[in-house]
Scaffold this motif. Structure first.
Motif, PDB file in Angstrom:
ATOM      1  N   CYS A 198      -3.447  -2.016  -9.436  1.00  0.00           N
ATOM      2  CA  CYS A 198      -2.020  -2.329  -9.538  1.00  0.00           C
ATOM      3  C   CYS A 198      -1.288  -1.421 -10.518  1.00  0.00           C
ATOM      4  N   GLN A 199      -1.998  -0.793 -11.423  1.00  0.00           N
ATOM      5  CA  GLN A 199      -1.368   0.109 -12.386  1.00  0.00           C
ATOM      6  C   GLN A 199      -1.214   1.528 -11.845  1.00  0.00           C
ATOM      7  N   ASP A 200      -1.862   1.833 -10.733  1.00  0.00           N
ATOM      8  CA  ASP A 200      -1.802   3.179 -10.180  1.00  0.00           C
ATOM      9  C   ASP A 200      -0.410   3.465  -9.617  1.00  0.00           C
ATOM     10  N   GLU A 201       0.194   4.574 -10.028  1.00  0.00           N
ATOM     11  CA  GLU A 201       1.562   4.899  -9.627  1.00  0.00           C
ATOM     12  C   GLU A 201       1.690   5.101  -8.116  1.00  0.00           C
ATOM     13  N   LEU A 202       0.743   5.783  -7.500  1.00  0.00           N
ATOM     14  CA  LEU A 202       0.814   5.983  -6.049  1.00  0.00           C
ATOM     15  C   LEU A 202       0.680   4.662  -5.298  1.00  0.00           C
ATOM     16  N   VAL A 203      -0.144   3.776  -5.807  1.00  0.00           N
ATOM     17  CA  VAL A 203      -0.298   2.460  -5.179  1.00  0.00           C
ATOM     18  C   VAL A 203       1.012   1.686  -5.294  1.00  0.00           C
ATOM     19  N   ARG A 204       1.659   1.750  -6.439  1.00  0.00           N
ATOM     20  CA  ARG A 204       2.940   1.051  -6.601  1.00  0.00           C
ATOM     21  C   ARG A 204       3.978   1.591  -5.618  1.00  0.00           C
ATOM     22  N   ASP A 205       3.935   2.887  -5.324  1.00  0.00           N
ATOM     23  CA  ASP A 205       4.897   3.491  -4.400  1.00  0.00           C
ATOM     24  C   ASP A 205       4.519   3.289  -2.935  1.00  0.00           C
ATOM     25  N   ALA A 206       3.257   3.512  -2.608  1.00  0.00           N
ATOM     26  CA  ALA A 206       2.819   3.494  -1.208  1.00  0.00           C
ATOM     27  C   ALA A 206       2.229   2.162  -0.777  1.00  0.00           C
ATOM     28  N   GLY A 207       1.770   1.366  -1.738  1.00  0.00           N
ATOM     29  CA  GLY A 207       1.168   0.080  -1.406  1.00  0.00           C
ATOM     30  C   GLY A 207      -0.254   0.213  -0.885  1.00  0.00           C
ATOM     31  N   THR A 208      -0.823  -0.925  -0.581  1.00  0.00           N
ATOM     32  CA  THR A 208      -2.183  -0.985  -0.045  1.00  0.00           C
ATOM     33  C   THR A 208      -2.191  -1.440   1.412  1.00  0.00           C
ATOM     34  N   HIS A 209      -1.005  -1.748   1.944  1.00  0.00           N
ATOM     35  CA  HIS A 209      -0.880  -2.219   3.330  1.00  0.00           C
ATOM     36  C   HIS A 209      -1.719  -3.482   3.538  1.00  0.00           C
ATOM     37  N   SER A 210      -1.697  -4.356   2.528  1.00  0.00           N
ATOM     38  CA  SER A 210      -2.516  -5.568   2.571  1.00  0.00           C
ATOM     39  C   SER A 210      -1.901  -6.648   1.673  1.00  0.00           C
ATOM     40  N   ILE A 211      -2.569  -7.771   1.597  1.00  0.00           N
ATOM     41  CA  ILE A 211      -2.156  -8.890   0.742  1.00  0.00           C
ATOM     42  C   ILE A 211      -2.124  -8.485  -0.730  1.00  0.00           C
ATOM     43  N   LEU A 212      -2.758  -7.389  -1.074  1.00  0.00           N
ATOM     44  CA  LEU A 212      -2.753  -6.927  -2.462  1.00  0.00           C
ATOM     45  C   LEU A 212      -1.369  -6.466  -2.910  1.00  0.00           C
ATOM     46  N   ASP A 213      -0.452  -6.284  -1.968  1.00  0.00           N
ATOM     47  CA  ASP A 213       0.896  -5.845  -2.301  1.00  0.00           C
ATOM     48  C   ASP A 213       1.822  -6.986  -2.713  1.00  0.00           C
ATOM     49  N   VAL A 214       1.332  -8.208  -2.688  1.00  0.00           N
ATOM     50  CA  VAL A 214       2.114  -9.352  -3.163  1.00  0.00           C
ATOM     51  C   VAL A 214       1.321 -10.028  -4.274  1.00  0.00           C
ATOM     52  N   PHE A 215       2.049 -10.535  -5.284  1.00  0.00           N
ATOM     53  CA  PHE A 215       1.382 -10.975  -6.503  1.00  0.00           C
ATOM     54  C   PHE A 215       1.453 -12.459  -6.790  1.00  0.00           C
ATOM     55  N   GLN A 216       2.468 -13.161  -6.274  1.00  0.00           N
ATOM     56  CA  GLN A 216       2.575 -14.583  -6.596  1.00  0.00           C
ATOM     57  C   GLN A 216       3.319 -15.332  -5.504  1.00  0.00           C
TER      58      GLN A 216
END
Length: 147
Positions: free
Chosen positions: A58-76
């Motif tokens: 979640c701290q990775d800048e590219l992940v924050r921009d591009a996402g994971t295309h999965s449930i990992l992109d939502v937090f609560q």
């Protein structure tokens, strides 16, 4: 790449946010997500290993921009008085289910019609699904995220 749709089913528990957190952990541990830093678009020597922890991911800048295309992109999961925002999950309310699908006891048979529920990119939805006797059986999480 564009956004990806995703959906997941987990056994019912009253605490929807706890169910989300357990699901996120399971998906992360299984590596069942898009890892932008290890993608085939990068030369072999430029690829990075997957993060060791969900926090690292979640701290990775590219992940924050591009996402994971999965449930990992939502937090609560939001509460009834919260406003949906990026990276949250909005539960389907009983009123919303009655208004749009004619019942507040949604089942697996209703899932095919879930496109009637308003949704936004990077905001997930969830609904409690019931058995034929009206007892809660599972939770469906769905949404679309990623760039």
């Amino acid at each position: 790449m564009g956004a990806s749709e995703w959906d997941y089913y987990v056994p019912y528990q009253e605490d929807l946010d706890a169910a989300l957190q357990q699901l996120r952990r399971r998906v992360f541990d299984a590596g069942d997500y898009f890892w932008v830093n290890g993608g085939g678009w990068r030369p072999e020597e430029g690829r990075e290993p997957r993060p060791r922890t969900l926090e690292e991911l979640c701290q990775d800048e590219l992940v924050r921009d591009a996402g994971t295309h999965s449930i990992l992109d939502v937090f609560q999961v939001l509460g009834p008085d919260d406003t949906p925002d990026c990276n949250t999950v909005e539960p389907v309310s009983a009123e919303e289910a009655r208004e749009l699908l004619g019942t507040d006891k949604l089942t697996r048979a209703h899932v095919k019609d879930f496109d009637v529920f308003p949704r936004s990119r990077w905001v997930g939805r969830c609904a409690v699904l019931h058995d034929e006797q009206g007892q809660p059986q599972e939770i469906c999480f769905w949404g679309h995220s990623g760039d």
